[in-house]
Design an enzyme around this catalytic site. Structure first.
Site, mmCIF file in Angstrom:
data_model
loop_
_atom_site.group_PDB
_atom_site.id
_atom_site.type_symbol
_atom_site.label_atom_id
_atom_site.label_comp_id
_atom_site.label_asym_id
_atom_site.label_seq_id
_atom_site.Cartn_x
_atom_site.Cartn_y
_atom_site.Cartn_z
ATOM 1 C CB ILE A 120 -1.041 0.030 1.267
ATOM 2 C CG1 ILE A 120 -0.158 -0.283 2.320
ATOM 3 C CG2 ILE A 120 -2.152 -0.746 1.009
ATOM 4 C CD1 ILE A 120 -1.333 -0.381 3.478
ATOM 5 N N GLY A 121 2.098 1.204 0.190
ATOM 6 C CA GLY A 121 2.945 2.428 0.026
ATOM 7 C C GLY A 121 4.334 1.911 0.218
ATOM 8 N N GLY A 124 7.729 3.554 1.966
ATOM 9 C CA GLY A 124 8.419 4.513 3.076
ATOM 10 C C GLY A 124 9.933 4.740 2.669
ATOM 11 C CB SER A 125 12.342 7.095 4.031
ATOM 12 O OG SER A 125 11.926 6.928 5.188
ATOM 13 C CG PHE A 126 13.451 3.165 7.210
ATOM 14 C CD1 PHE A 126 14.934 3.551 6.906
ATOM 15 C CD2 PHE A 126 13.089 3.986 8.503
ATOM 16 C CE1 PHE A 126 15.573 4.344 7.769
ATOM 17 C CE2 PHE A 126 13.534 4.931 9.298
ATOM 18 C CZ PHE A 126 14.921 4.963 8.840
ATOM 19 N N GLY A 127 11.469 1.225 3.752
ATOM 20 C CA GLY A 127 10.921 -0.062 3.050
ATOM 21 C C GLY A 127 9.537 -0.038 2.727
ATOM 22 C CB ILE A 134 3.360 0.494 3.834
ATOM 23 C CG1 ILE A 134 4.334 1.619 4.029
ATOM 24 C CG2 ILE A 134 2.300 0.220 5.406
ATOM 25 C CD1 ILE A 134 4.951 1.830 5.315
ATOM 26 C CE LYS A 170 6.864 3.105 8.390
ATOM 27 N NZ LYS A 170 7.479 4.272 9.118
ATOM 28 C CG ASP A 196 8.526 14.325 8.801
ATOM 29 O OD1 ASP A 196 8.586 15.201 8.063
ATOM 30 O OD2 ASP A 196 8.712 13.199 8.305
#
Ligand code: ADP
Ligand code: MG
Length: 285
Positions: A10-11, A13-16, A18, A33, A147
């Site tokens: 579904i998305g 992220g900067s780390f991996g 989702i 995540k 953030d």
């Protein structure tokens, strides 16, 4: 992790990734995540584990709920299980309005704002739940989100807004909190120690002001092609008015949060008091 059936991504992220998952025991849909920690340095790994321990302490209807964590050492993966927010994030709502040439109604904006404000208030003045193994009784914690932006506010299946992505957030040093709160007057505390902590809480307020502005104007209050120019614009704090369809009350609250001097910005506590109580009741529906 065998308890969770993997579904679609579904998305990113900067780390991996989702990913949507289904909990096998009860069929509940959750978000996961998936973080490959091989490419992370030690600082990033520490940040990640800090994020998780912060999140464990937060239990609020307007904050993304975190459930579980699993470390797969063989594949160098960390999995974080959290509440699935099916409505996407606020940035897609802003994009949609822009594309369709519409604006959010003033009611919707107040409704969104009160919810994010409640979430932030919980971070700044809440009580830790100590669900993550600590055996202390409830104690006051101050969490700085650091953030706040449209991409990090999600829409939950309960139709509530949820503040999420605490990847950059930080818990204020508890000792310092105690020094200020419990050990009498800290006569010898240096100015930077005081202003730093005040500044940090107020920077979240600044971001909240930017977010509220963008919900109205559908663009951020400060924009520039280069960072130095942006820095100048921010430091002068001059903003274009929000569209005239919105009330002065809304504009004034934005201007208060975007005061250049952090001391002049309201706290979440003051903002909650500033909100018209009748309005607040109407927005709870
Ligand atoms: P990053 O730290 O890289 O910004 P985020 O946690 O913000 O990562 O997640 C990136 C994107 O994945 C979000 O903008 C959102 O679209 C989606 N996402 C993240 N968490 C959830 C969730 N709990 N439910 C639904 N979508 C999510
Ligand atoms: Mg994000």
């Amino acid at each position: 992790m065998e308890q969770y059936e993997p579904l679609e991504i579904i998305g990113t992220g900067s780390f991996g990734l989702i990913r949507k998952v289904r909990r096998k025991t009860d069929g509940k849909i959750l978000a996961r995540k998936e973080i490959d920690y091989r490419r992370m340095n030690e600082k990033e790994r520490n940040q990640l584990s800090a994020e998780f321990s912060i999140l464990c302490e937060l239990d609020h209807p307007n904050i993304v709920r975190y459930y579980d964590r699993h470390v797969d050492k063989i594949n160098c993966m960390i999995y974080i299980i959290m509440e699935y927010c099916e409505g996407g994030d606020l940035s897609s709502i802003i994009k949609k309005c822009k594309k369709e040439g519409t604006f959010l109604s003033e009611n919707t904006i107040w409704h969104f704002f009160t919810q994010i404000l409640r979430a932030l208030h919980e971070c700044h003045y809440g009580y830790g739940k100590n669900k993550c193994g600590s055996n202390h009784s409830q104690q006051h914690i101050t969490i700085l989100h650091r953030d706040i932006k449209p991409d990090n506010v999600f829409l939950g299946s309960d139709n509530k807004l949820k503040l999420g992505d605490f990847g950059l957030s930080r818990k204020l040093n508890l000792d310092r909190e105690f020094a200020q709160t419990y050990v009498g007057t800290p006569f010898y505390m240096s100015p930077e120690l005081i202003t730093e902590s005040l500044y940090d809480v107020k920077s979240d307020i600044w971001s909240l002001g930017c977010l509220l502005y963008e919900l109205c104007a559908l663009q951020p209050p400060f924009q520039a092609k280069s960072q130095p120019v942006l820095a100048i614009k921010i430091s002068t704090g001059t903003i274009s008015p929000i569209p005239s369809r919105y009330s002065d009350e809304l504009y004034n609250i934005i201007k208060a949060m975007l005061m250049v001097d952090p001391n002049k910005r309201p706290t979440t506590m003051e903002l909650i008091k500033m909100l018209n109580p009748n309005k607040d009741i109407a927005y709870r529906e």
